[in-house]
Enzyme design. Structure first.
Site, short mmCIF file in Angstrom:
data_model
loop_
_atom_site.label_atom_id
_atom_site.label_comp_id
_atom_site.label_asym_id
_atom_site.label_seq_id
_atom_site.Cartn_x
_atom_site.Cartn_y
_atom_site.Cartn_z
N ARG A 52 -5.62 1.68 -4.67
CA ARG A 52 -4.70 1.07 -3.72
C ARG A 52 -4.72 -0.46 -3.83
O ARG A 52 -5.74 -1.06 -4.17
CB ARG A 52 -4.96 1.50 -2.29
CG ARG A 52 -6.20 0.97 -1.60
CD ARG A 52 -7.48 1.73 -1.85
NE ARG A 52 -7.43 3.17 -1.82
CZ ARG A 52 -7.58 3.90 -0.72
NH1 ARG A 52 -7.80 3.31 0.42
NH2 ARG A 52 -7.56 5.19 -0.80
N ASP B 67 -10.00 -1.08 6.72
CA ASP B 67 -10.63 -0.09 7.60
C ASP B 67 -11.24 -0.78 8.81
O ASP B 67 -11.91 -1.82 8.68
CB ASP B 67 -11.73 0.69 6.85
CG ASP B 67 -11.15 1.72 5.89
OD1 ASP B 67 -9.99 2.14 6.09
OD2 ASP B 67 -11.85 2.10 4.94
N ARG C 48 0.84 -1.21 0.00
CA ARG C 48 0.00 0.00 0.00
C ARG C 48 0.87 1.25 0.00
O ARG C 48 1.75 1.40 0.82
CB ARG C 48 -0.91 0.00 1.24
CG ARG C 48 -1.60 1.32 1.53
CD ARG C 48 -2.79 1.53 0.61
NE ARG C 48 -3.39 2.84 0.80
CZ ARG C 48 -4.38 3.10 1.65
NH1 ARG C 48 -4.88 2.12 2.37
NH2 ARG C 48 -4.88 4.30 1.77
N ASP D 147 -6.69 -1.85 1.18
CA ASP D 147 -7.22 -0.92 2.17
C ASP D 147 -7.91 -1.74 3.25
O ASP D 147 -8.74 -2.61 2.95
CB ASP D 147 -8.24 0.02 1.49
CG ASP D 147 -8.69 1.14 2.42
OD1 ASP D 147 -7.89 1.60 3.25
OD2 ASP D 147 -9.85 1.58 2.29
#
Ligand SMILES: Nc1ncnc2c1ncn2[C@@H]1O[C@H](COP(=O)(O)O)[C@@H](O)[C@H]1O
Ligand SMILES: Nc1nc2c(c(=O)[nH]1)N=C(COP(=O)(O)OP(=O)(O)O)CN2
Length: 169
Positions: free
Chosen positions: A100, A105, A91, A103
């Site tokens: 990207r 989260d 990343r 990711d």
């Protein structure tokens, strides 16, 4: 499914995964495996993968999914673990909301609400994002998003899910 796993030690945490650079399927499955093998993290549930239109500047479609982990680490350490895993999979941070390779989260951590400069939980944009809610509702329909007090199964009804397509691979 959530009810049967809710009473064990540790806290449940929901993580969103996305990728739109490289072999996204390989990257995402390897990222889940990496997290599942991290001390203090146990994979409890994993959604299907979805092909989704990118939200943000023009860029390729994403592959998105969600997973629930039982974690025996603080939210701060969990975020650190996610950021280190993103870095491990190449990343690079460039444009906001840009393309990207990976990711990760942190969406939810038990029923905690945290609002610091480094970490906001629930993830502040999760309730508007079909690419998060569609996979999440598969594995956690009854989880209450603590800021709104609503269950994921009810929140997902309020977003347009047309650009989120179940992937067979
Ligand atoms: N809930 C969160 N999950 C992931 N990252 C978060 C969260 N809350 C704050 N952050 C901060 O956002 C950046 C990572 O940004 P991305 O572009 O979403 O990877 C990181 O520095 C976290 O401190
Ligand atoms: N379809 C789709 N679109 C996206 C996706 C994604 O996973 N799927 N992730 C983004 C995330 O942006 P970022 O993590 O940089 O920002 P955030 O802090 O708002 O999550 C921006 N747009």
């Amino acid at each position: 499914m959530l009810n049967s796993i809710i009473k064990k030690p540790g806290k449940l945490s929901a993580i969103a995964l996305g990728s739109n650079i490289g072999d996204s399927y390989k990257i995402l499955t390897a990222a889940i495996e990496t997290l599942a093998n991290t001390p203090g993290m146990k994979l409890e549930a994993q959604s299907s993968w979805y092909r989704t239109k990118a939200v943000g500047p023009p860029q390729p479609d994403y592959l998105n999914g969600c997973a629930i982990f039982r974690v025996q680490m603080s939210p701060d350490l969990l975020l650190e673990t996610l950021l280190a895993t993103e870095a491990k999979f190449g990343r690079v941070r460039q444009q906001r909301w840009g393309a990207r390779s990976l990711d990760l989260d942190l969406l939810l951590y038990d029923d905690l609400i945290i609002d610091t400069p480094q970490l906001q939980i629930p993830h502040p944009r999760m309730v508007t994002r079909a690419f998060v809610l569609v996979p999440l509702v598969e594995i956690a329909p009854h989880w209450v998003e603590p800021t709104s007090g609503s269950m994921i199964k009810d929140i997902v009804k309020q977003v347009d899910c047309a650009d989120v397509v179940l992937c067979q691979k």
